[in-house]
Write a protein that holds these residues in place. Structure first.
Motif, PDB file in Angstrom:
ATOM      1  N   GLU A   2      16.718 -12.898 -18.539  1.00 30.48           N
ATOM      2  CA  GLU A   2      16.116 -14.115 -19.094  1.00 30.48           C
ATOM      3  C   GLU A   2      14.969 -14.631 -18.235  1.00 30.48           C
ATOM      4  O   GLU A   2      14.141 -15.436 -18.694  1.00 30.48           O
ATOM      5  CB  GLU A   2      17.181 -15.204 -19.247  1.00 30.48           C
ATOM      6  N   ALA A   3      14.905 -14.189 -16.985  1.00 27.02           N
ATOM      7  CA  ALA A   3      13.842 -14.649 -16.089  1.00 27.02           C
ATOM      8  C   ALA A   3      12.454 -14.230 -16.559  1.00 27.02           C
ATOM      9  O   ALA A   3      11.443 -14.779 -16.096  1.00 27.02           O
ATOM     10  CB  ALA A   3      14.085 -14.122 -14.672  1.00 27.02           C
ATOM     11  N   LEU A   4      12.381 -13.288 -17.488  1.00 28.64           N
ATOM     12  CA  LEU A   4      11.086 -12.869 -18.016  1.00 28.64           C
ATOM     13  C   LEU A   4      10.472 -13.930 -18.917  1.00 28.64           C
ATOM     14  O   LEU A   4       9.286 -13.854 -19.251  1.00 28.64           O
ATOM     15  CB  LEU A   4      11.226 -11.552 -18.781  1.00 28.64           C
ATOM     16  N   GLY A   5      11.271 -14.914 -19.314  1.00 32.39           N
ATOM     17  CA  GLY A   5      10.759 -16.028 -20.091  1.00 32.39           C
ATOM     18  C   GLY A   5      10.976 -15.859 -21.578  1.00 32.39           C
ATOM     19  O   GLY A   5      11.291 -14.773 -22.068  1.00 32.39           O
ATOM     20  N   ALA A   6      10.785 -16.949 -22.297  1.00 33.74           N
ATOM     21  CA  ALA A   6      11.006 -16.960 -23.741  1.00 33.74           C
ATOM     22  C   ALA A   6       9.701 -16.930 -24.526  1.00 33.74           C
ATOM     23  O   ALA A   6       9.671 -16.502 -25.680  1.00 33.74           O
ATOM     24  CB  ALA A   6      11.807 -18.208 -24.128  1.00 33.74           C
ATOM     25  N   GLU A   7       8.613 -17.392 -23.942  1.00 37.25           N
ATOM     26  CA  GLU A   7       7.323 -17.404 -24.644  1.00 37.25           C
ATOM     27  C   GLU A   7       6.807 -15.980 -24.794  1.00 37.25           C
ATOM     28  O   GLU A   7       6.737 -15.232 -23.819  1.00 37.25           O
ATOM     29  CB  GLU A   7       6.311 -18.239 -23.874  1.00 37.25           C
ATOM     30  N   PRO A   8       6.438 -15.565 -26.008  1.00 35.42           N
ATOM     31  CA  PRO A   8       6.040 -14.165 -26.218  1.00 35.42           C
ATOM     32  C   PRO A   8       4.739 -13.797 -25.520  1.00 35.42           C
ATOM     33  O   PRO A   8       3.864 -14.637 -25.318  1.00 35.42           O
ATOM     34  CB  PRO A   8       5.901 -14.059 -27.741  1.00 35.42           C
ATOM     35  N   TYR A   9       4.640 -12.512 -25.182  1.00 32.09           N
ATOM     36  CA  TYR A   9       3.478 -11.983 -24.483  1.00 32.09           C
ATOM     37  C   TYR A   9       2.514 -11.328 -25.472  1.00 32.09           C
ATOM     38  O   TYR A   9       2.909 -10.885 -26.554  1.00 32.09           O
ATOM     39  CB  TYR A   9       3.913 -10.949 -23.447  1.00 32.09           C
ATOM     40  N   ASP A  10       1.259 -11.228 -25.062  1.00 27.22           N
ATOM     41  CA  ASP A  10       0.254 -10.506 -25.851  1.00 27.22           C
ATOM     42  C   ASP A  10       0.370  -8.998 -25.652  1.00 27.22           C
ATOM     43  O   ASP A  10       0.049  -8.226 -26.561  1.00 27.22           O
ATOM     44  CB  ASP A  10      -1.156 -10.950 -25.455  1.00 27.22           C
ATOM     45  N   ALA A  11       0.787  -8.588 -24.459  1.00 23.87           N
ATOM     46  CA  ALA A  11       0.916  -7.162 -24.162  1.00 23.87           C
ATOM     47  C   ALA A  11       2.008  -6.959 -23.121  1.00 23.87           C
ATOM     48  O   ALA A  11       2.199  -7.796 -22.231  1.00 23.87           O
ATOM     49  CB  ALA A  11      -0.406  -6.590 -23.658  1.00 23.87           C
ATOM     50  N   ILE A  12       2.709  -5.842 -23.250  1.00 21.47           N
ATOM     51  CA  ILE A  12       3.731  -5.450 -22.271  1.00 21.47           C
ATOM     52  C   ILE A  12       3.424  -4.036 -21.808  1.00 21.47           C
ATOM     53  O   ILE A  12       3.158  -3.142 -22.622  1.00 21.47           O
ATOM     54  CB  ILE A  12       5.143  -5.538 -22.880  1.00 21.47           C
ATOM     55  N   LEU A  13       3.449  -3.832 -20.515  1.00 20.72           N
ATOM     56  CA  LEU A  13       3.149  -2.540 -19.900  1.00 20.72           C
ATOM     57  C   LEU A  13       4.406  -1.960 -19.273  1.00 20.72           C
ATOM     58  O   LEU A  13       5.219  -2.693 -18.697  1.00 20.72           O
ATOM     59  CB  LEU A  13       2.079  -2.697 -18.817  1.00 20.72           C
ATOM     60  N   ALA A  14       4.555  -0.652 -19.365  1.00 19.29           N
ATOM     61  CA  ALA A  14       5.693   0.032 -18.732  1.00 19.29           C
ATOM     62  C   ALA A  14       5.217   1.408 -18.280  1.00 19.29           C
ATOM     63  O   ALA A  14       5.200   2.359 -19.062  1.00 19.29           O
ATOM     64  CB  ALA A  14       6.863   0.166 -19.709  1.00 19.29           C
ATOM     65  N   PHE A  15       4.814   1.496 -17.030  1.00 17.65           N
ATOM     66  CA  PHE A  15       4.268   2.744 -16.512  1.00 17.65           C
ATOM     67  C   PHE A  15       5.286   3.456 -15.626  1.00 17.65           C
ATOM     68  O   PHE A  15       5.780   2.889 -14.645  1.00 17.65           O
ATOM     69  CB  PHE A  15       2.987   2.467 -15.711  1.00 17.65           C
TER      70      PHE A  15
END
Length: 219
Positions: A99-112
């Motif tokens: 939950e620490a990632l927050g509730a407000e949605p992001y424009d982009a998510i990266l996973a490298f």
């Protein structure tokens, strides 16, 4: 999860100083990623490691949350960001379900270089989908199984050897969970999670590190 964090904590300082093995491939995918982002974007990076990529992405976006399961990696990242004077990076010790990632949605998510480290990829991808705005981008790069008929390169032979000894290393705490899949399986999982794949490529080609840009459906 604690065992995973402990493993990465133990190598955080060494990892932070390790050179990138294929700089050309890294630079190419970094630039492709930058081209998909804008100065108004709120970005989340999953599995940020010591923060090197987040620091390079930060100047071109509004803000970036750099997350990693390892508090040790996050500590190194914060130290590097402070030294660079980067004020728009928030470092968080968290996994994709936290939950620490927050509730407000992001424009982009990266996973490298981290999807192959997830024990439950479908659940993680579903969470990524929920964290994104409609039309938001999921950009990833993942090592996959060599393509059939590609020949036995030195890199492919090394990967085969590592996969053979990996279970023994995991038993003694010297390696994290790893599952290397076929490209088709990876892309199928991303599609089933509600994404449209709009760009792909292998950088480097062997063993393939599959670069994928996927868009969440608008509604």
């Amino acid at each position: 999860m604690q065992d995973t964090a402990k493993f990465w904590d133990g190598i955080a300082e060494k990892y932070a100083t390790s050179p990138i093995k294929d700089m050309d491939a890294y630079t190419y995918t970094l630039e492709r990623t930058r081209s998909q982002l804008s100065s108004s974007d709120r970005v989340l990076e999953l599995g940020c490691g010591s923060g090197s990529t987040a620091l390079l992405i930060a100047p071109g976006v509004h803000e970036i949350t750099a997350s990693d399961v390892s508090p040790g990696m996050i500590a190194v990242g914060r130290r590097k960001a402070e030294a660079d004077g980067a004020g728009n990076i928030r470092f968080v010790a968290a996994d994709v379900l936290d939950e620490a990632l927050g509730a407000e949605p992001y424009d982009a998510i990266l996973a490298f270089n981290m999807l192959h480290l997830l024990p439950d990829l479908p659940t993680a991808l579903a969470r990524v989908n929920r964290l994104l705005k409609p039309g938001g981008l999921f950009i990833s790069k993942t090592i996959c199984r060599p393509v059939a008929g590609s020949g036995w390169t030195r890199e492919r032979m090394f990967l085969s050897l590592m996969m053979g000894v990996l279970p023994l290393l995991q038993l003694v705490g010297k390696a994290p969970f790893v599952r290397i899949t076929r490209i088709a399986d990876l892309e199928g999982a991303i599609t089933r999670a509600g994404f449209e794949i709009i760009e792909t490529g292998n950088h480097p080609a062997q063993p393939p590190r599959r670069f994928i840009v996927a868009r969440k459906a608008l509604g």
